[in-house]
Motif scaffolding. Structure first.
Motif, PDB file in Angstrom:
ATOM      1  N   ARG A 151       0.824  -1.126  -0.023  1.00 26.08           N
ATOM      2  CA  ARG A 151      -0.025   0.077   0.217  1.00 26.08           C
ATOM      3  C   ARG A 151       0.817   1.183   0.011  1.00 26.08           C
ATOM      4  NH1 ARG A 151      -4.392   0.595   4.140  1.00 26.08           N
ATOM      5  NH2 ARG A 151      -4.798   2.285   2.568  1.00 26.08           N
ATOM      6  N   LEU A 152       2.145   1.082   0.549  1.00 22.08           N
ATOM      7  CA  LEU A 152       2.956   2.431   0.733  1.00 22.08           C
ATOM      8  C   LEU A 152       3.662   2.627  -0.697  1.00 22.08           C
ATOM      9  CD1 LEU A 152       4.461   4.471   2.547  1.00 22.08           C
ATOM     10  CD2 LEU A 152       6.381   2.786   2.775  1.00 22.08           C
ATOM     11  N   ILE A 153       3.732   1.599  -1.367  1.00 19.04           N
ATOM     12  CA  ILE A 153       4.212   1.818  -2.856  1.00 19.04           C
ATOM     13  C   ILE A 153       3.183   2.351  -3.677  1.00 19.04           C
ATOM     14  CG2 ILE A 153       4.926   0.609  -5.012  1.00 19.04           C
ATOM     15  CD1 ILE A 153       6.392  -1.406  -3.169  1.00 19.04           C
ATOM     16  N   GLN A 154       1.853   2.067  -3.453  1.00 13.39           N
ATOM     17  CA  GLN A 154       0.851   2.659  -4.112  1.00 13.39           C
ATOM     18  C   GLN A 154       0.575   3.828  -4.053  1.00 13.39           C
ATOM     19  OE1 GLN A 154      -2.365  -0.445  -3.323  1.00 13.39           O
ATOM     20  NE2 GLN A 154      -2.388  -0.498  -5.395  1.00 13.39           N
ATOM     21  N   GLU A 155       0.640   4.498  -2.459  1.00 13.74           N
ATOM     22  CA  GLU A 155       0.176   5.743  -1.991  1.00 13.74           C
ATOM     23  C   GLU A 155       1.241   6.343  -1.036  1.00 13.74           C
ATOM     24  OE1 GLU A 155      -4.091   6.123  -1.253  1.00 13.74           O
ATOM     25  OE2 GLU A 155      -3.777   4.012  -0.738  1.00 13.74           O
ATOM     26  N   PRO A 156       2.448   6.475  -1.603  1.00 19.02           N
ATOM     27  CA  PRO A 156       3.472   7.009  -0.856  1.00 19.02           C
ATOM     28  C   PRO A 156       3.659   8.273  -0.146  1.00 19.02           C
ATOM     29  CG  PRO A 156       4.034   7.215  -3.036  1.00 19.02           C
ATOM     30  CD  PRO A 156       2.927   6.591  -2.948  1.00 19.02           C
ATOM     31  N   GLN A 157       2.821   9.407  -0.825  1.00 15.73           N
ATOM     32  CA  GLN A 157       2.613  10.615  -0.224  1.00 15.73           C
ATOM     33  C   GLN A 157       1.688  10.786   1.300  1.00 15.73           C
ATOM     34  OE1 GLN A 157       1.699  13.291  -3.390  1.00 15.73           O
ATOM     35  NE2 GLN A 157       3.590  13.594  -3.901  1.00 15.73           N
ATOM     36  N   ARG A 158       0.583   9.962   0.691  1.00 21.13           N
ATOM     37  CA  ARG A 158      -0.531   9.878   1.728  1.00 21.13           C
ATOM     38  C   ARG A 158      -0.232   8.692   3.148  1.00 21.13           C
ATOM     39  NH1 ARG A 158      -5.356   7.234   3.590  1.00 21.13           N
ATOM     40  NH2 ARG A 158      -4.940   5.388   2.006  1.00 21.13           N
ATOM     41  N   LEU A 159       0.656   7.928   2.817  1.00 16.54           N
ATOM     42  CA  LEU A 159       0.686   6.859   4.009  1.00 16.54           C
ATOM     43  C   LEU A 159       2.127   6.756   4.608  1.00 16.54           C
ATOM     44  CD1 LEU A 159      -1.009   3.766   2.183  1.00 16.54           C
ATOM     45  CD2 LEU A 159      -1.929   5.125   3.966  1.00 16.54           C
ATOM     46  N   TRP A 160       3.068   7.432   4.120  1.00 18.38           N
ATOM     47  CA  TRP A 160       4.523   7.428   4.693  1.00 18.38           C
ATOM     48  C   TRP A 160       4.359   7.910   6.078  1.00 18.38           C
ATOM     49  CZ3 TRP A 160       7.591  11.072   6.700  1.00 18.38           C
ATOM     50  CH2 TRP A 160       7.021  12.325   6.441  1.00 18.38           C
ATOM     51  N   LYS A 161       3.759   9.008   6.346  1.00 17.48           N
ATOM     52  CA  LYS A 161       3.724   9.732   7.695  1.00 17.48           C
ATOM     53  C   LYS A 161       3.184   8.820   8.730  1.00 17.48           C
ATOM     54  CE  LYS A 161       2.832  13.965  10.155  1.00 17.48           C
ATOM     55  NZ  LYS A 161       2.085  15.231  10.058  1.00 17.48           N
ATOM     56  N   ARG A 162       1.931   8.078   8.339  1.00 15.22           N
ATOM     57  CA  ARG A 162       1.187   7.280   9.168  1.00 15.22           C
ATOM     58  C   ARG A 162       1.951   6.013   9.664  1.00 15.22           C
ATOM     59  NH1 ARG A 162      -3.840   3.747   6.888  1.00 15.22           N
ATOM     60  NH2 ARG A 162      -4.734   5.831   6.661  1.00 15.22           N
ATOM     61  N   TYR A 163       2.699   5.339   8.670  1.00 17.91           N
ATOM     62  CA  TYR A 163       3.667   4.298   8.877  1.00 17.91           C
ATOM     63  C   TYR A 163       4.750   4.683   9.846  1.00 17.91           C
ATOM     64  CZ  TYR A 163       0.661   1.597   5.686  1.00 17.91           C
ATOM     65  OH  TYR A 163      -0.491   0.845   4.870  1.00 17.91           O
ATOM     66  N   ALA A 164       5.356   5.687   9.496  1.00 18.55           N
ATOM     67  CA  ALA A 164       6.481   6.260  10.145  1.00 18.55           C
ATOM     68  C   ALA A 164       6.133   6.394  11.598  1.00 18.55           C
ATOM     69  CB  ALA A 164       7.100   7.456   9.542  1.00 18.55           C
ATOM     70  N   LEU A 165       5.058   6.802  11.883  1.00 21.49           N
ATOM     71  CA  LEU A 165       4.606   7.169  13.147  1.00 21.49           C
ATOM     72  C   LEU A 165       4.045   6.075  14.090  1.00 21.49           C
ATOM     73  CD1 LEU A 165       2.822  10.722  12.575  1.00 21.49           C
ATOM     74  CD2 LEU A 165       5.026  10.389  13.841  1.00 21.49           C
ATOM     75  N   THR A 166       3.605   4.866  13.305  1.00 24.10           N
ATOM     76  CA  THR A 166       3.053   3.739  13.788  1.00 24.10           C
ATOM     77  C   THR A 166       3.616   2.555  14.031  1.00 24.10           C
ATOM     78  OG1 THR A 166       1.829   3.055  12.161  1.00 24.10           O
ATOM     79  CG2 THR A 166       0.871   4.673  13.591  1.00 24.10           C
ATOM     80  N   ILE A 167       4.631   2.321  12.952  1.00 25.61           N
ATOM     81  CA  ILE A 167       5.226   1.017  12.858  1.00 25.61           C
ATOM     82  C   ILE A 167       6.489   0.963  13.898  1.00 25.61           C
ATOM     83  CG2 ILE A 167       6.802  -0.432  11.408  1.00 25.61           C
ATOM     84  CD1 ILE A 167       5.023   0.154   9.241  1.00 25.61           C
ATOM     85  N   PRO A 168       7.293   2.053  14.080  1.00 25.51           N
ATOM     86  CA  PRO A 168       8.497   1.946  14.888  1.00 25.51           C
ATOM     87  C   PRO A 168       8.085   1.871  16.215  1.00 25.51           C
ATOM     88  CG  PRO A 168       9.112   3.481  13.392  1.00 25.51           C
ATOM     89  CD  PRO A 168       7.500   3.102  12.931  1.00 25.51           C
ATOM     90  N   PRO A 169       7.055   2.401  16.958  1.00 29.77           N
ATOM     91  CA  PRO A 169       6.596   2.341  18.395  1.00 29.77           C
ATOM     92  C   PRO A 169       5.930   0.683  18.456  1.00 29.77           C
ATOM     93  CG  PRO A 169       5.661   4.544  17.350  1.00 29.77           C
ATOM     94  CD  PRO A 169       6.489   3.482  16.425  1.00 29.77           C
ATOM     95  N   PHE A 170       5.259   0.319  17.510  1.00 28.53           N
ATOM     96  CA  PHE A 170       4.715  -1.075  17.773  1.00 28.53           C
ATOM     97  C   PHE A 170       5.778  -2.053  17.771  1.00 28.53           C
ATOM     98  CE2 PHE A 170       3.896  -4.995  15.408  1.00 28.53           C
ATOM     99  CZ  PHE A 170       2.896  -5.708  16.142  1.00 28.53           C
ATOM    100  N   LEU A 171       6.848  -1.914  17.082  1.00 31.32           N
ATOM    101  CA  LEU A 171       8.073  -2.796  17.177  1.00 31.32           C
ATOM    102  C   LEU A 171       8.720  -2.631  18.399  1.00 31.32           C
ATOM    103  CD1 LEU A 171       9.687  -2.506  13.621  1.00 31.32           C
ATOM    104  CD2 LEU A 171       8.440  -4.201  14.520  1.00 31.32           C
ATOM    105  N   VAL A 172       8.939  -1.557  19.057  1.00 30.49           N
ATOM    106  CA  VAL A 172       9.449  -1.269  20.290  1.00 30.49           C
ATOM    107  C   VAL A 172       8.662  -1.876  21.374  1.00 30.49           C
ATOM    108  CG1 VAL A 172      10.078   0.402  21.996  1.00 30.49           C
ATOM    109  CG2 VAL A 172      10.870   0.796  19.624  1.00 30.49           C
ATOM    110  N   LEU A 173       7.375  -1.403  21.297  1.00 28.38           N
ATOM    111  CA  LEU A 173       6.593  -2.049  22.552  1.00 28.38           C
ATOM    112  C   LEU A 173       6.234  -3.525  22.430  1.00 28.38           C
ATOM    113  CD1 LEU A 173       3.927   0.650  22.224  1.00 28.38           C
ATOM    114  CD2 LEU A 173       5.378   0.305  24.133  1.00 28.38           C
ATOM    115  N   ALA A 174       6.364  -4.055  20.905  1.00 26.45           N
ATOM    116  CA  ALA A 174       6.304  -5.534  20.876  1.00 26.45           C
ATOM    117  C   ALA A 174       7.278  -6.295  21.537  1.00 26.45           C
ATOM    118  CB  ALA A 174       5.931  -6.163  19.450  1.00 26.45           C
ATOM    119  N   LEU A 175       8.526  -5.854  21.135  1.00 33.59           N
ATOM    120  CA  LEU A 175       9.988  -6.346  21.529  1.00 33.59           C
ATOM    121  C   LEU A 175       9.846  -6.375  23.259  1.00 33.59           C
ATOM    122  CD1 LEU A 175      12.498  -5.160  19.007  1.00 33.59           C
ATOM    123  CD2 LEU A 175      11.659  -7.425  19.173  1.00 33.59           C
TER     124      LEU A 175
END
Length: 326
Positions: A151-175
């Motif tokens: 989805r990021l490849i399809q809509e990079p301008q719309r989704l990059w910020k969302r993923y940048a703000l959500t994926i790293p915290p998820f990985l940190v909290l999960a670990l």
């Protein structure tokens, strides 16, 4: 998504499966068509709704579409919002799909809980995918948990910020959770799968899902049971003073049978049987219903006499064809 499935499996829930918004959407449409339940669709862009409606009419010709609403990108005024609520309620819709994007749709649903007399379900980009405007990731990408990248490849301008703000915290909290949670806790949670239940769902898991027990209480009870194997899970809950025996018996013995009954009682009677509402509370709700225009369960939740999670679980058994998703 798959990362959540992997995380839950690592924490001991080996049977966890993935439930996607697209699959849920089409399953509900199918059941709604079969059961005669009308659906309402809320989205921002009109073209998406128009293309989606055309496909729905082709794939589900008997589906009752109660309405489709295109909302402006700005917040609605109070009068506009009240008019929208009235239109949805007057349409008689049983389910309202909300596709405003995350977290806007979740906030919208929370703001309208108790005001809209229907099940509300946030489905994100499902409308656009179903309308053919956004291509869904191939199965292989989904299997390996890479749908977000597709989805990021399809809509990079719309989704990059969302993923940048959500994926790293998820990985940190999960670990952090994986490395700080004791293995014994994983084992105890996994043991929930083996607890006996008439409908094959562990009673501890069911009570937790209904908001009547916390995970800590379930784990404590399992620990007590390991030291007192002659006592049943429910008996220990009563001893701890966490739940009444009548409530436990209802969820363990009676509730699993409700979905198979052809003739169902009023919701209030089930809540009384579970010792969750008194006769006086039931009477008060029945007297106030005509004045406030809320359903019985919604009014009980509004008054603080019943938890939303408890109502959702009851409705899942009373109306198994349509899961309570909001």
């Amino acid at each position: 998504g798959m990362p959540l499935v992997w995380m839950l499996k690592l924490l001991g829930n080996k049977k966890q499966e993935r439930v996607t918004g697209s699959d849920l959407f089409q399953d509900i449409c199918l059941h709604a068509q079969t059961r005669g339940v009308s659906l309402y669709f809320v989205r921002s862009e009109t073209p998406v709704l128009e293309r989606m409606k055309a496909r729905l009419q082709e794939e589900f010709p008997q589906l009752a579409i109660a309405g489709m609403e295109s909302l402006p990108f700005r917040p609605l005024t109070e009068s506009e919002d009240e008019a929208l609520i009235q239109r949805i309620n007057e349409s008689g819709a049983g389910v309202v799909f909300v596709a405003l994007g995350c977290p806007k749709q979740e906030k919208w649903i929370a703001q309208h809980r108790g005001k809209i007399n229907a099940v509300m379900c946030g489905v994100g980009a499902v409308f656009a995918m179903y309308a053919g405007l956004v291509k869904r990731a191939p199965d292989r990408w989904q299997k390996f948990g890479l749908e977000w990248l597709y989805r990021l490849i399809q809509e990079p301008q719309r989704l990059w910020k969302r993923y940048a703000l959500t994926i790293p915290p998820f990985l940190v909290l999960a670990l952090k959770q994986l490395f700080t949670t004791e293995a014994t806790t994983h084992h105890e949670v996994a043991e929930l799968v083996d607890l006996p239940s008439r409908n094959h769902q562990p009673i501890g898991q069911l009570l937790q899902q209904a908001g009547l027990l916390t995970l800590e209480q379930v784990e404590t009870t399992l620990n007590l049971q390991s030291h007192h194997p002659h006592l049943r899970f429910g008996e220990l809950l009563v001893q701890q003073g966490w739940l009444a025996k009548q409530t436990i018996d209802f969820f363990a013995e009676h509730l699993p049978q409700v979905s198979h009954q052809t003739s169902k009682q009023p919701l209030g009677q089930y809540l009384k049987s579970a010792a969750l509402l008194s006769d006086r509370q039931i009477q008060t709700i029945l007297e106030e219903q005509p004045q406030v225009g809320l359903r019985f369960g919604e009014l009980a939740v509004h008054k603080g006499w019943l938890k939303r999670e408890t109502l959702d679980v009851l409705l899942q058994h009373l109306q198994p064809e349509l899961p309570a998703v909001a």
